[in-house]
Design a protein around this motif. Structure first.
Motif, PDB file in Angstrom:
ATOM      1  N   GLU A 149     -12.734 -12.463  35.836  1.00 46.31           N
ATOM      2  CA  GLU A 149     -13.700 -13.511  35.499  1.00 46.31           C
ATOM      3  C   GLU A 149     -15.005 -13.303  36.264  1.00 46.31           C
ATOM      4  O   GLU A 149     -16.105 -13.490  35.707  1.00 46.31           O
ATOM      5  N   ALA A 150     -14.908 -12.912  37.542  1.00 47.54           N
ATOM      6  CA  ALA A 150     -16.110 -12.674  38.344  1.00 47.54           C
ATOM      7  C   ALA A 150     -16.918 -11.508  37.783  1.00 47.54           C
ATOM      8  O   ALA A 150     -18.150 -11.578  37.701  1.00 47.54           O
ATOM      9  N   PHE A 151     -16.232 -10.454  37.363  1.00 45.60           N
ATOM     10  CA  PHE A 151     -16.934  -9.309  36.771  1.00 45.60           C
ATOM     11  C   PHE A 151     -17.565  -9.688  35.429  1.00 45.60           C
ATOM     12  O   PHE A 151     -18.694  -9.298  35.127  1.00 45.60           O
ATOM     13  N   ASN A 152     -16.835 -10.437  34.624  1.00 48.75           N
ATOM     14  CA  ASN A 152     -17.365 -10.845  33.327  1.00 48.75           C
ATOM     15  C   ASN A 152     -18.609 -11.714  33.501  1.00 48.75           C
ATOM     16  O   ASN A 152     -19.551 -11.627  32.700  1.00 48.75           O
ATOM     17  N   ALA A 153     -18.638 -12.522  34.564  1.00 45.61           N
ATOM     18  CA  ALA A 153     -19.798 -13.370  34.822  1.00 45.61           C
ATOM     19  C   ALA A 153     -21.028 -12.544  35.162  1.00 45.61           C
ATOM     20  O   ALA A 153     -22.163 -13.011  35.008  1.00 45.61           O
ATOM     21  N   LEU A 154     -20.808 -11.312  35.629  1.00 42.08           N
ATOM     22  CA  LEU A 154     -21.915 -10.408  35.948  1.00 42.08           C
ATOM     23  C   LEU A 154     -22.326  -9.560  34.748  1.00 42.08           C
ATOM     24  O   LEU A 154     -23.211  -8.710  34.874  1.00 42.08           O
ATOM     25  N   GLY A 155     -21.679  -9.776  33.622  1.00 40.46           N
ATOM     26  CA  GLY A 155     -22.013  -9.012  32.426  1.00 40.46           C
ATOM     27  C   GLY A 155     -21.186  -7.757  32.238  1.00 40.46           C
ATOM     28  O   GLY A 155     -21.472  -6.950  31.342  1.00 40.46           O
ATOM     29  N   LEU A 156     -20.147  -7.592  33.065  1.00 37.37           N
ATOM     30  CA  LEU A 156     -19.242  -6.453  32.917  1.00 37.37           C
ATOM     31  C   LEU A 156     -18.056  -6.866  32.044  1.00 37.37           C
ATOM     32  O   LEU A 156     -17.574  -7.998  32.147  1.00 37.37           O
ATOM     33  N   ASP A 157     -17.587  -5.961  31.228  1.00 37.00           N
ATOM     34  CA  ASP A 157     -16.448  -6.216  30.348  1.00 37.00           C
ATOM     35  C   ASP A 157     -15.176  -5.859  31.105  1.00 37.00           C
ATOM     36  O   ASP A 157     -14.801  -4.689  31.188  1.00 37.00           O
ATOM     37  N   ALA A 158     -14.528  -6.868  31.693  1.00 35.57           N
ATOM     38  CA  ALA A 158     -13.382  -6.621  32.569  1.00 35.57           C
ATOM     39  C   ALA A 158     -12.129  -7.284  32.025  1.00 35.57           C
ATOM     40  O   ALA A 158     -12.188  -8.363  31.422  1.00 35.57           O
ATOM     41  N   ARG A 159     -10.982  -6.636  32.263  1.00 33.14           N
ATOM     42  CA  ARG A 159      -9.700  -7.210  31.868  1.00 33.14           C
ATOM     43  C   ARG A 159      -8.591  -6.642  32.740  1.00 33.14           C
ATOM     44  O   ARG A 159      -8.720  -5.551  33.315  1.00 33.14           O
ATOM     45  N   PRO A 160      -7.463  -7.366  32.872  1.00 33.63           N
ATOM     46  CA  PRO A 160      -6.319  -6.851  33.641  1.00 33.63           C
ATOM     47  C   PRO A 160      -5.703  -5.638  32.952  1.00 33.63           C
ATOM     48  O   PRO A 160      -5.821  -5.460  31.733  1.00 33.63           O
ATOM     49  N   ALA A 161      -5.050  -4.795  33.759  1.00 31.18           N
ATOM     50  CA  ALA A 161      -4.398  -3.605  33.207  1.00 31.18           C
ATOM     51  C   ALA A 161      -3.170  -3.263  34.032  1.00 31.18           C
ATOM     52  O   ALA A 161      -3.126  -3.509  35.247  1.00 31.18           O
ATOM     53  N   MET A 162      -2.184  -2.687  33.376  1.00 35.22           N
ATOM     54  CA  MET A 162      -1.032  -2.146  34.087  1.00 35.22           C
ATOM     55  C   MET A 162      -1.455  -0.874  34.815  1.00 35.22           C
ATOM     56  O   MET A 162      -2.490  -0.273  34.510  1.00 35.22           O
ATOM     57  N   ALA A 163      -0.631  -0.448  35.754  1.00 34.67           N
ATOM     58  CA  ALA A 163      -0.996   0.688  36.604  1.00 34.67           C
ATOM     59  C   ALA A 163      -1.227   1.959  35.801  1.00 34.67           C
ATOM     60  O   ALA A 163      -2.175   2.714  36.074  1.00 34.67           O
ATOM     61  N   ASP A 164      -0.384   2.214  34.798  1.00 30.60           N
ATOM     62  CA  ASP A 164      -0.536   3.465  34.047  1.00 30.60           C
ATOM     63  C   ASP A 164      -1.807   3.466  33.219  1.00 30.60           C
ATOM     64  O   ASP A 164      -2.491   4.500  33.107  1.00 30.60           O
ATOM     65  N   GLU A 165      -2.184   2.314  32.650  1.00 31.27           N
ATOM     66  CA  GLU A 165      -3.425   2.243  31.882  1.00 31.27           C
ATOM     67  C   GLU A 165      -4.633   2.392  32.801  1.00 31.27           C
ATOM     68  O   GLU A 165      -5.596   3.091  32.480  1.00 31.27           O
ATOM     69  N   ALA A 166      -4.588   1.728  33.965  1.00 29.16           N
ATOM     70  CA  ALA A 166      -5.701   1.815  34.899  1.00 29.16           C
ATOM     71  C   ALA A 166      -5.883   3.246  35.410  1.00 29.16           C
ATOM     72  O   ALA A 166      -7.003   3.747  35.535  1.00 29.16           O
ATOM     73  N   ALA A 167      -4.776   3.928  35.678  1.00 32.64           N
ATOM     74  CA  ALA A 167      -4.851   5.294  36.191  1.00 32.64           C
ATOM     75  C   ALA A 167      -5.443   6.265  35.183  1.00 32.64           C
ATOM     76  O   ALA A 167      -5.904   7.351  35.552  1.00 32.64           O
ATOM     77  N   ALA A 168      -5.454   5.880  33.906  1.00 32.55           N
ATOM     78  CA  ALA A 168      -5.972   6.760  32.855  1.00 32.55           C
ATOM     79  C   ALA A 168      -7.461   6.557  32.580  1.00 32.55           C
ATOM     80  O   ALA A 168      -7.996   7.152  31.644  1.00 32.55           O
ATOM     81  N   ALA A 169      -8.151   5.748  33.400  1.00 31.99           N
ATOM     82  CA  ALA A 169      -9.577   5.496  33.198  1.00 31.99           C
ATOM     83  C   ALA A 169     -10.408   6.726  33.568  1.00 31.99           C
ATOM     84  O   ALA A 169      -9.935   7.643  34.248  1.00 31.99           O
TER      85      ALA A 169
END
Length: 313
Positions: free
Chosen positions: A173-193
């Motif tokens: 929510e804090a990132f989205n308030a700054l204009g960033l498109d943020a969402r939760p992710a599981m570890a395997d999805e996050a590691a694939a960024a």
């Protein structure tokens, strides 16, 4: 001479993220070229309180001051309504030995220089077109790493992986308030960024090496004591380029050292991150790159001196 005592209000008034980024960049470059003095840090652990303390000393050659810094992390504090991190920085004249100032920063300068170093390393080592960022952790440093990297390059998507669903949601929510498109992710999805930054006090790897995609960059900043570990040794075996902020520190208590002791890489396979900040990094688009940052006392010295120069010229 009675030293100045400066609080966080004064410190915040004296600088900006852009000034911090410039100061830390210059200090990392000076350190890479051997123009600093940085004794090994002192570490204390307090297992019963889930806390730790670092004492770091640093000096950039030919500058007027050196610093002695105390930084603590007590990880149960938030449950009691207290900040996780505290600390102070003592600024001492390198010409007379007199104490010039006590920066009662509550750990603020440590947080800033850590955020700057991580953002600079990630920006320099990631592909120019890398735009998806994942952060492991939900504390202050996770927030700062994302916010300050966003000052250096466009970020399309921010993936947040944390142990607490509530904290993960709040950070998104804090990132989205700054204009960033943020969402939760599981570890395997996050590691694939495209870009991954780990900001935790973990004692075991927070991601699997096989989940990191070709062409990605990973920066680990949480392994600042021997018992901590965020990045798996196998990730270093896959890396075409490994950068460290301080070779000996990272060997002693960084993720790089864990990888060397596991036989995943050699103790000569790293490059000083300061050298990579001087010129564009040459990297194939499908290469994996890794930065291991353990925190260098010379950065504390440079940043404290920059703040003091604004407040007491």
């Amino acid at each position: 001479m009675t030293p100045l005592v400066l609080d966080t209000t004064a410190i915040k008034r004296a600088t900006t993220p852009e000034r911090v980024l410039t100061t830390v960049r210059d200090a990392l470059i000076a350190h890479a070229h051997g123009r600093t003095t940085v004794p090994p840090p002192l570490h204390l652990q307090f297992p019963d309180a889930d806390g730790d303390c670092h004492v770091k000393v640093g000096w950039v050659t030919d500058t007027p001051d050196f610093t002695v810094k105390i930084a603590t992390g007590f990880y149960r504090n938030p449950a009691a309504g207290l900040p996780t991190n505290h600390g102070l920085v003592c600024v001492v004249s390198a010409r007379t030995g007199q104490i010039r100032a006590i920066l009662d920063d509550q750990g603020l300068l440590t947080a800033w220089r850590t955020a700057a170093a991580g953002a600079l390393a990630t920006h320099a080592m990631a592909r120019p077109d890398a735009a998806t960022l994942a952060v492991f952790g939900t504390g202050e440093q996770a927030r700062l790493q994302v916010e300050w990297l966003a000052k250096l390059r466009p970020i399309d998507t921010v993936l947040v992986h944390g142990r607490s669903q509530d904290k993960t949601g709040s950070l998104c929510e804090a990132f989205n308030a700054l204009g960033l498109d943020a969402r939760p992710a599981m570890a395997d999805e996050a590691a694939a960024a495209d870009m991954v930054i780990t900001t935790t006090p973990a004692t075991g790897p927070v991601l699997q090496a096989g989940d990191v995609r070709a062409g990605a960059h990973v920066t680990g900043i949480g392994t600042d004591m021997p018992h901590k570990n965020e990045l798996p040794p196998a990730l270093f075996a896959r890396a075409a380029l490994i950068a460290t902020d301080d070779h000996q520190q990272c060997l002693d208590h960084g993720d790089f050292g864990h990888a060397v002791r596991a036989g995943a890489t050699t103790d000569t396979s790293d490059t000083p991150v300061g050298l990579l900040l001087e010129r564009p990094v040459e990297r194939p688009d499908d290469a994996i790159t890794v930065a291991d940052l353990t925190g260098v006392g010379a950065l504390d010295a440079a940043l404290a001196s920059a703040v003091l120069a604004e407040l007491a010229p």
